[in-house]
Design an enzyme around this catalytic site. Structure first.
Site, PDB file in Angstrom:
ATOM      1  N   GLU A  22       0.812  -1.217   0.000  1.00 58.47           N
ATOM      2  CA  GLU A  22       0.000   0.000   0.000  1.00 58.47           C
ATOM      3  C   GLU A  22       0.846   1.268   0.000  1.00 58.47           C
ATOM      4  O   GLU A  22       0.531   2.240  -0.686  1.00 58.47           O
ATOM      5  CB  GLU A  22      -0.928   0.022   1.227  1.00 58.47           C
ATOM      6  CG  GLU A  22      -2.072  -0.958   1.151  1.00 58.47           C
ATOM      7  CD  GLU A  22      -1.634  -2.381   1.394  1.00 58.47           C
ATOM      8  OE1 GLU A  22      -0.568  -2.569   1.996  1.00 58.47           O
ATOM      9  OE2 GLU A  22      -2.357  -3.289   0.979  1.00 58.47           O
ATOM     10  N   HIS A  47     -12.050  -5.343   7.928  1.00 55.89           N
ATOM     11  CA  HIS A  47     -12.784  -5.142   6.680  1.00 55.89           C
ATOM     12  C   HIS A  47     -13.984  -4.254   6.933  1.00 55.89           C
ATOM     13  O   HIS A  47     -14.970  -4.319   6.227  1.00 55.89           O
ATOM     14  CB  HIS A  47     -13.259  -6.489   6.101  1.00 55.89           C
ATOM     15  CG  HIS A  47     -12.140  -7.377   5.651  1.00 55.89           C
ATOM     16  ND1 HIS A  47     -11.378  -8.089   6.513  1.00 55.89           N
ATOM     17  CD2 HIS A  47     -11.653  -7.649   4.415  1.00 55.89           C
ATOM     18  CE1 HIS A  47     -10.462  -8.775   5.842  1.00 55.89           C
ATOM     19  NE2 HIS A  47     -10.611  -8.519   4.564  1.00 55.89           N
TER      20      HIS A  47
END
Lengths: 393, 326
Positions: free
Chosen positions: B126, B196
């Site tokens: 990322e 999540h």
């Protein structure tokens, strides 16, 4: 464990021609079995090392049966988790380990219970080998209070003494592992930290930060990359400029190991652990392995690889079959014996499932506990400002 | 987080005895809400899920942007990206797994249509993705980076806050990464647990130089995303993942923009102002109706849309109106 097997094999010896279920167990005296045999194992590719793990290893009958049992329990447990997930009894995320059993079993056989281990989210296998019962693992998956993390952790957050989980964020556990290794060195307790990560995580920046620190300070850290060829849906060739993960440590020595052969994993881990323990610093092991299931239960696992490929690995390279064939061809055990073990394991997993599906959920009062460690209970805001929940610890 | 009352009531509320509360007394209003939620929370049974009560309320069909087509949230995002790749030859889309269409199907078909040098996968990194995106943007191309889940944006936090947000300022306007847009699925779905489900907009809300945008539905999503891409500042666009399939609206097929930093008043009211963004807007719509029905309270509902810089004017004007001020 040894005593259980001695009991079983003794019992089998005493029984003559008695029907057990639909299998007839014939009289087999213990003397008919080979108690110890030597096996050739694959040569490991080396990086930055003059010599590597041995090319031959010895396996005793007891050890073999133990390996078989451990791997078969992991296999059955994961398949049961698959079933429970499809029945919506397990929810959330579930990353299954079947196909990779030799890695967990082999690593554990080469380290001590007092050594430390940390891995990523595909952790059910390691949770078992680090000493948590199938019962507690399945109950954690179903979110019940009998689970190893009291039902609050779930699939990715299982812990045990000297087992630091169970980590959801990719690669985040690697610097943690290096830190644990530092603590070992600092405390001078001759322990090592086995830090596992996957082929996908191998491209995370923090891994290289951890490598540098571990090598610079010669930490007793055994980095293991479990290369199962796919980072979720991306094959290693499409993700990495170099797929020689054992060389990625650059200045750190590395070994590439056949992760489907439990004996190869054991020998390599012994070699690597010894390297760390004798103060030579960290080392990387790449275990070449394979997972049968998709990345998680929401991934069918066939959109980025063919069913033929999966079938091929299952038929030619399955870790449990490999061990079984080895033992049978060296006359170290009988087919019936393996069947007995299978039946026992099936029962163990069934009992654990029974517990996992019938145990009660953690009480609502537990919801906010252990956010902090503090003495006076803390008020935590619930789903709206006027709902206050209590956090004790 | 917006001050939002979230109810776990599943249609049993009509049977609950509720005292009618006149507008005004804040405490009794609060305690009545407390009573409502306590009633449904008591006696938790195993395995019955109370969470994730969510009903999407579609917007009326927009008429000012041309012909429309039925789309859900991920399709409206694909449509926006399609428009961008078609109209801007420098636009590139990259992130984890975007090539085959993305884990939420937001980029389906784009690689086939526009080529593999414009829609490509990155490895699992990322920080690398965002840093790389900043570089692409500074060099003049339109960079649309995808972070697979907002929960994973933290390795990139340094790049976003220290590099992207401050580029223009520290170079005295000589350089900027305004061409950068970062997209990420956002918010809870009920079973996402720790990693999540996160809504990290608050962490970014204190980094001047950045724009943070969260849509409430497909029509808003496409318009706001196109605005983010066109905007000359680095933008983070969070897409409420619970709505990817569940939210269906008639969305204009052509390009259109919805202005950033402009809150939208969805419902006028005189007693209480409810401010929300993303998924909560729909929850608050229900709340506003409930409050009107059960308590006779008139709620004003505002969708903030842009979290940073936010529309202080609209919110405060409404609020001061309620207090009877000017």
């Amino acid at each position: 464990m040894t005593s259980v097997w001695r009991f079983v094999s003794n019992a089998l010896c005493r029984i003559t021609g008695r029907k057990v279920g639909s299998t007839v167990v014939v009289s087999n005296s213990l003397n008919e079995f080979t108690t110890r045999a030597s096996f050739d194992i694959k040569k490991c590719d080396l990086h930055g090392l003059e010599a590597g793990p041995p090319l031959k290893t010895e396996l005793s009958r007891d050890e073999g049966l133990r390996f078989y049992r451990t791997m078969q329990v992991m296999r059955r447990m994961e398949l049961k988790a698959d079933q429970l997930y499809k029945q919506k009894i397990i929810r959330g995320f579930c990353h299954l380990y079947d196909g990779q059993e030799a890695c967990a079993a082999g690593v554990e056989a080469a380290i001590d219970p007092s050594d430390h281990l940390i891995t990523a989210y595909r952790a059910h296998g390691y949770t078992y080998t680090r000493g948590v019962s199938v019962r507690e693992i399945l109950a954690e998956l179903t979110g019940r209070r009998g689970g190893v993390a009291k039902g609050k952790g779930g699939s990715m957050h299982m812990y045990a003494p000297n087992f630091y989980g169970g980590n959801g964020i990719v690669g985040a556990q690697v610097p943690l592992g290096a830190g644990i290794a530092l603590a070992c060195k600092y405390q001078g307790n001759n322990q090592i930290c086995v830090t596992l990560y996957g082929d996908g995580a191998a491209n995370q920046g923090q891994i290289f930060e951890a490598f540098n620190m571990a090598a610079l300070w010669k930490l007793p850290c055994l980095f293991i990359c479990e290369n199962n060829k796919y980072g979720m849906g991306t094959s290693v060739e499409r993700a990495s400029a170099s797929t020689d993960y054992y060389k990625r440590g650059h200045f750190m020595p590395g070994i590439r190991v056949d992760g489907m052969d439990v004996l190869c994993v054991r020998e390599a881990t012994k070699f690597a652990a010894d390297h760390c323990r004798t103060g030579k610093g960290p080392i990387i092991m790449e275990l070449q392995t394979y997972r049968y299931h998709g990345h998680s239960m929401s991934d069918p696992g066939v959109s980025y690889r063919t069913r033929e490929e999966i079938q091929e690995v299952r038929s030619k390279n399955d870790p449990i079959s490999l061990l079984k064939e080895r033992m049978l061809s060296s006359n170290m055990a009988s087919v019936e014996e393996f069947k007995e073990i299978d039946i026992e394991i099936r029962k163990e997993v069934e009992d654990a499932t029974q517990f996992a599906t019938s145990d009660s959920e953690p009480p609502l009062e537990e919801l906010c506990n252990h956010i902090f460690s503090n003495n006076p209970p803390l008020q935590v805001r619930g789903t709206h400002p006027w709902a206050k929940l209590k956090s004790s610890s | 987080m917006a001050a939002a009352a979230r109810f776990l009531i599943r249609g049993a509320n009509s049977k609950l005895p509720i005292a009618v509360v006149g507008s005004g007394a804040h405490c009794s209003f609060g305690s009545t809400f407390l009573k409502l939620s306590l009633n449904c929370n008591s006696g938790i049974k195993t395995q019955r899920r109370h969470a994730a009560h969510f009903t999407f309320q579609p917007d009326p069909v927009p008429t000012q942007f041309g012909p429309t087509q039925k789309m859900n949230l991920f399709q409206s995002v694909t449509s926006a990206l399609d428009n961008t790749l078609a109209n801007d030859p420098t636009a590139v889309i990259f992130g984890e797994d975007v090539a085959f269409g993305g884990v939420f199907r937001c980029t389906v078909g784009l690689r086939d249509k526009y080529g593999k040098d414009r829609v490509f996968n990155t490895p699992l990194c990322e920080q690398g993705i965002v840093g790389f995106g900043i570089g692409v943007a500074v060099a003049g191309a339109t960079a649309i980076a995808e972070i697979q889940f907002a929960d994973y944006i933290f390795p990139a936090f340094d790049q976003i806050v220290n590099e992207a947000a401050k580029y223009r300022y520290r170079s005295g306007d000589l350089f900027d990464c305004g061409n950068l847009t970062i997209r990420a699925p956002w918010g809870c779905v009920g079973h996402g647990s720790l990693y999540h489900s996160q809504s990290p907009e608050a962490f970014f809300a204190h980094a001047p130089g950045l724009k943070v945008v969260i849509p409430r539905g497909p029509v808003q999503a496409k318009g706001l995303l196109l605005s983010c891409i066109a905007d000359k500042n680095p933008c983070i666009f969070f897409e409420p993942k619970i709505m990817y399939r569940a939210a269906v609206e008639q969305v204009p097929v052509e390009s259109y923009t919805i202005p950033l930093s402009q809150a939208e008043v969805l419902q006028e009211g005189s007693d209480v102002t409810l401010v929300a963004w993303g998924t909560q807007v729909h929850v608050l719509r229900e709340v506003a109706n409930l409050a009107q029905e059960k308590l006779g309270v008139s709620c004003e509902l505002i969708d903030l849309q842009t979290i940073l810089p936010w529309d202080v004017e609209t919110v405060c004007k409404k609020w001061s109106n309620e207090l009877g001020g000017g």
